[in-house]
Design a protein around this motif. Structure first.
Motif, mmCIF file in Angstrom:
data_model
loop_
_atom_site.group_PDB
_atom_site.id
_atom_site.type_symbol
_atom_site.label_atom_id
_atom_site.label_comp_id
_atom_site.label_asym_id
_atom_site.label_seq_id
_atom_site.Cartn_x
_atom_site.Cartn_y
_atom_site.Cartn_z
ATOM 1 N N ARG A 1 8.687 8.636 -6.676
ATOM 2 C CA ARG A 1 8.163 7.702 -7.577
ATOM 3 C C ARG A 1 9.287 6.791 -8.414
ATOM 4 O O ARG A 1 8.756 5.937 -8.611
ATOM 5 C CB ARG A 1 7.146 8.603 -8.593
ATOM 6 C CG ARG A 1 6.009 9.306 -8.048
ATOM 7 C CD ARG A 1 5.312 9.883 -9.337
ATOM 8 N NE ARG A 1 5.849 10.584 -10.081
ATOM 9 C CZ ARG A 1 5.765 12.042 -10.002
ATOM 10 N NH1 ARG A 1 5.441 12.814 -8.969
ATOM 11 N NH2 ARG A 1 6.600 12.876 -10.831
ATOM 12 N N ALA A 2 10.185 7.633 -8.542
ATOM 13 C CA ALA A 2 11.569 6.938 -9.344
ATOM 14 C C ALA A 2 11.783 5.579 -8.433
ATOM 15 O O ALA A 2 12.009 4.506 -8.860
ATOM 16 C CB ALA A 2 12.382 7.690 -9.542
ATOM 17 N N VAL B 1 0.942 -1.401 0.038
ATOM 18 C CA VAL B 1 0.059 0.107 -0.056
ATOM 19 C C VAL B 1 0.971 1.243 0.050
ATOM 20 O O VAL B 1 0.730 2.202 -0.649
ATOM 21 C CB VAL B 1 -1.043 0.087 1.114
ATOM 22 C CG1 VAL B 1 -1.651 1.506 1.460
ATOM 23 C CG2 VAL B 1 -2.049 -1.200 1.052
ATOM 24 N N ALA B 2 1.832 1.400 0.758
ATOM 25 C CA ALA B 2 2.790 2.417 0.852
ATOM 26 C C ALA B 2 3.445 2.593 -0.406
ATOM 27 O O ALA B 2 3.525 3.862 -1.024
ATOM 28 C CB ALA B 2 3.970 2.087 1.936
ATOM 29 N N SER C 1 1.671 -4.229 -4.900
ATOM 30 C CA SER C 1 1.548 -2.767 -4.931
ATOM 31 C C SER C 1 1.275 -2.126 -6.502
ATOM 32 O O SER C 1 0.251 -1.405 -6.318
ATOM 33 C CB SER C 1 2.903 -2.051 -4.761
ATOM 34 O OG SER C 1 3.835 -2.427 -5.817
ATOM 35 N N GLU C 2 1.585 -3.145 -7.381
ATOM 36 C CA GLU C 2 0.784 -2.696 -8.651
ATOM 37 C C GLU C 2 -0.590 -3.083 -8.773
ATOM 38 O O GLU C 2 -1.369 -2.314 -9.629
ATOM 39 C CB GLU C 2 1.636 -3.535 -9.705
ATOM 40 C CG GLU C 2 3.107 -3.078 -10.198
ATOM 41 C CD GLU C 2 2.982 -1.683 -10.672
ATOM 42 O OE1 GLU C 2 2.723 -1.406 -11.876
ATOM 43 O OE2 GLU C 2 3.340 -0.650 -9.703
ATOM 44 N N LEU D 1 0.863 4.002 -2.961
ATOM 45 C CA LEU D 1 0.433 5.487 -2.792
ATOM 46 C C LEU D 1 1.711 6.446 -3.447
ATOM 47 O O LEU D 1 1.518 7.513 -3.555
ATOM 48 C CB LEU D 1 0.298 5.452 -1.341
ATOM 49 C CG LEU D 1 -0.797 5.069 -0.734
ATOM 50 C CD1 LEU D 1 -0.922 5.510 0.707
ATOM 51 C CD2 LEU D 1 -2.063 5.648 -1.411
ATOM 52 N N LEU D 2 3.067 5.799 -3.047
ATOM 53 C CA LEU D 2 4.071 6.605 -3.555
ATOM 54 C C LEU D 2 4.017 6.876 -5.120
ATOM 55 O O LEU D 2 4.333 7.715 -5.666
ATOM 56 C CB LEU D 2 5.509 5.836 -2.956
ATOM 57 C CG LEU D 2 5.849 6.039 -1.721
ATOM 58 C CD1 LEU D 2 6.957 5.211 -1.408
ATOM 59 C CD2 LEU D 2 5.978 7.500 -1.316
ATOM 60 N N ARG D 3 3.774 5.858 -5.843
ATOM 61 C CA ARG D 3 3.504 5.931 -7.201
ATOM 62 C C ARG D 3 2.440 6.481 -7.704
ATOM 63 O O ARG D 3 2.590 6.922 -9.029
ATOM 64 C CB ARG D 3 3.636 4.464 -7.932
ATOM 65 C CG ARG D 3 4.975 3.393 -7.599
ATOM 66 C CD ARG D 3 4.930 2.352 -8.568
ATOM 67 N NE ARG D 3 5.041 2.930 -10.128
ATOM 68 C CZ ARG D 3 5.284 2.256 -11.045
ATOM 69 N NH1 ARG D 3 5.089 0.828 -10.841
ATOM 70 N NH2 ARG D 3 5.533 2.720 -12.197
ATOM 71 N N THR D 4 1.474 6.806 -6.957
ATOM 72 C CA THR D 4 0.379 7.686 -7.399
ATOM 73 C C THR D 4 0.716 9.016 -6.709
ATOM 74 O O THR D 4 -0.435 10.007 -7.288
ATOM 75 C CB THR D 4 -0.836 7.053 -6.956
ATOM 76 O OG1 THR D 4 -0.828 7.074 -5.450
ATOM 77 C CG2 THR D 4 -1.366 5.828 -7.291
ATOM 78 N N LEU D 5 1.586 9.423 -6.315
ATOM 79 C CA LEU D 5 1.939 11.012 -5.871
ATOM 80 C C LEU D 5 1.945 11.879 -7.242
ATOM 81 O O LEU D 5 2.490 11.532 -8.124
ATOM 82 C CB LEU D 5 3.290 11.101 -5.136
ATOM 83 C CG LEU D 5 3.037 10.552 -3.719
ATOM 84 C CD1 LEU D 5 4.550 10.557 -2.610
ATOM 85 C CD2 LEU D 5 1.821 11.138 -2.939
#
Length: 289
Positions: A116-117, A99-100, A170-171, A103-107
């Protein structure tokens, strides 16, 4: 009163509709009977073919020996309990970490590009690397650094499972988050909710509902892959079966361990199928022909 009566009468099925429902029930019963009969015939044919092969007697003695299975059962079931404990803690860790990552990838915004990278690189790395290699790297490489206290092999196996499956899960979460229509976020922000409140109260509940079947399938896969911790020396069901096989020169303990893993996964498999069918019925509302 008359309008209420008319409204109730509108919900009463007609005779034609009742006839259609009765016909569908009869057709369903016929289909089930035909499916059962054809499956039984197919199973009998396969059984007859297998037992009449030249090597069946040797295979039966080496892989399906009941006496060996009974003797090995206590030690294999004890090892399976270790697999269940590892699965429990790994599932919790995967849920939190994935989940973490999602959320990072959707910022949004250029300021969050490094996060994100980093999250993208992590998911690409662990989705592409085989789990068994991660087990070796984590189980033997990290303890070799000498900066951590001595931990049991099942601990490092749990860490390897969390690292690998978090990339996949996460994906799944990210796909669910992005499947929520942007108007939901805009409406929440218009009502004065912060970004965190919007994600927690509006977006995530909808995203989780959309991807629940995929998450359940990933959990089934992890139930199976948890047996790979045996490569680190943990005495789980697979390792216990290996020890019994080495002692008896018989492969029946492996078959026993495999059947126990199937029994462990079967309730979740059936629950996944039931939930998926339920969601399909609710979404399509009888449009399946």
């Amino acid at each position: 009163m008359s309008s209420a009566v008319r409204e109730n009468d509108a919900h009463v099925p007609s005779e034609i509709e009742l006839g259609r429902r009765a016909y569908r029930r009869r057709q369903n019963g016929t289909s089930v009977a035909i499916a059962f009969a054809s499956t039984l015939v197919f199973a009998i044919l396969v059984w007859v073919f297998v037992v009449n092969t030249p090597g069946w007697t040797a295979v039966q003695q080496s892989f399906f020996n009941l006496d060996v299975a009974i003797e090995a059962f206590p030690r294999v079931i004890e090892g399976l309990w270790l697999n269940i404990r590892v699965l429990f803690f790994a599932a919790i860790g995967v849920l939190i970490f994935s989940v973490a990552l999602a959320l990072l990838r959707t910022l949004r915004g250029p300021i969050f590009f490094p996060l994100r990278a980093l999250a993208t690189g992590y998911t690409d790395l662990f989705r592409g690397m085989p789990l068994i290699i991660v087990l070796y790297l984590v189980g033997f490489g990290i303890p070799g650094l000498g900066i951590f206290p001595r931990m049991p092999s099942e601990f490092w196996g749990t860490i390897a499972l969390i690292l690998t499956y978090s990339a996949y899960v996460s994906e799944v979460f990210r796909a669910g988050i992005e499947a929520v229509h942007p108007s939901q976020r805009l409406a929440a922000r218009a009502l004065g909710l912060s970004h965190g409140q919007t994600m927690r109260k509006i977006v995530m509940p909808q995203a989780v509902r959309k991807v629940t079947p995929a998450l359940m399938n990933d959990f089934v896969a992890m139930q199976k892959d948890v047996g790979l911790i045996s490569v680190l020396g943990a005495i789980d069901a697979v390792r216990a079966a290996q020890i019994e096989t080495a002692a008896t020169y018989n492969f029946t303990p492996y078959v026993l361990a495999g059947l126990l893993f199937v029994l462990l996964a079967w309730p979740m498999i059936r629950l996944t199928d039931w939930y998926t069918a339920r969601m399909r019925r609710r979404e399509q509302m009888g449009s399946i022909v």
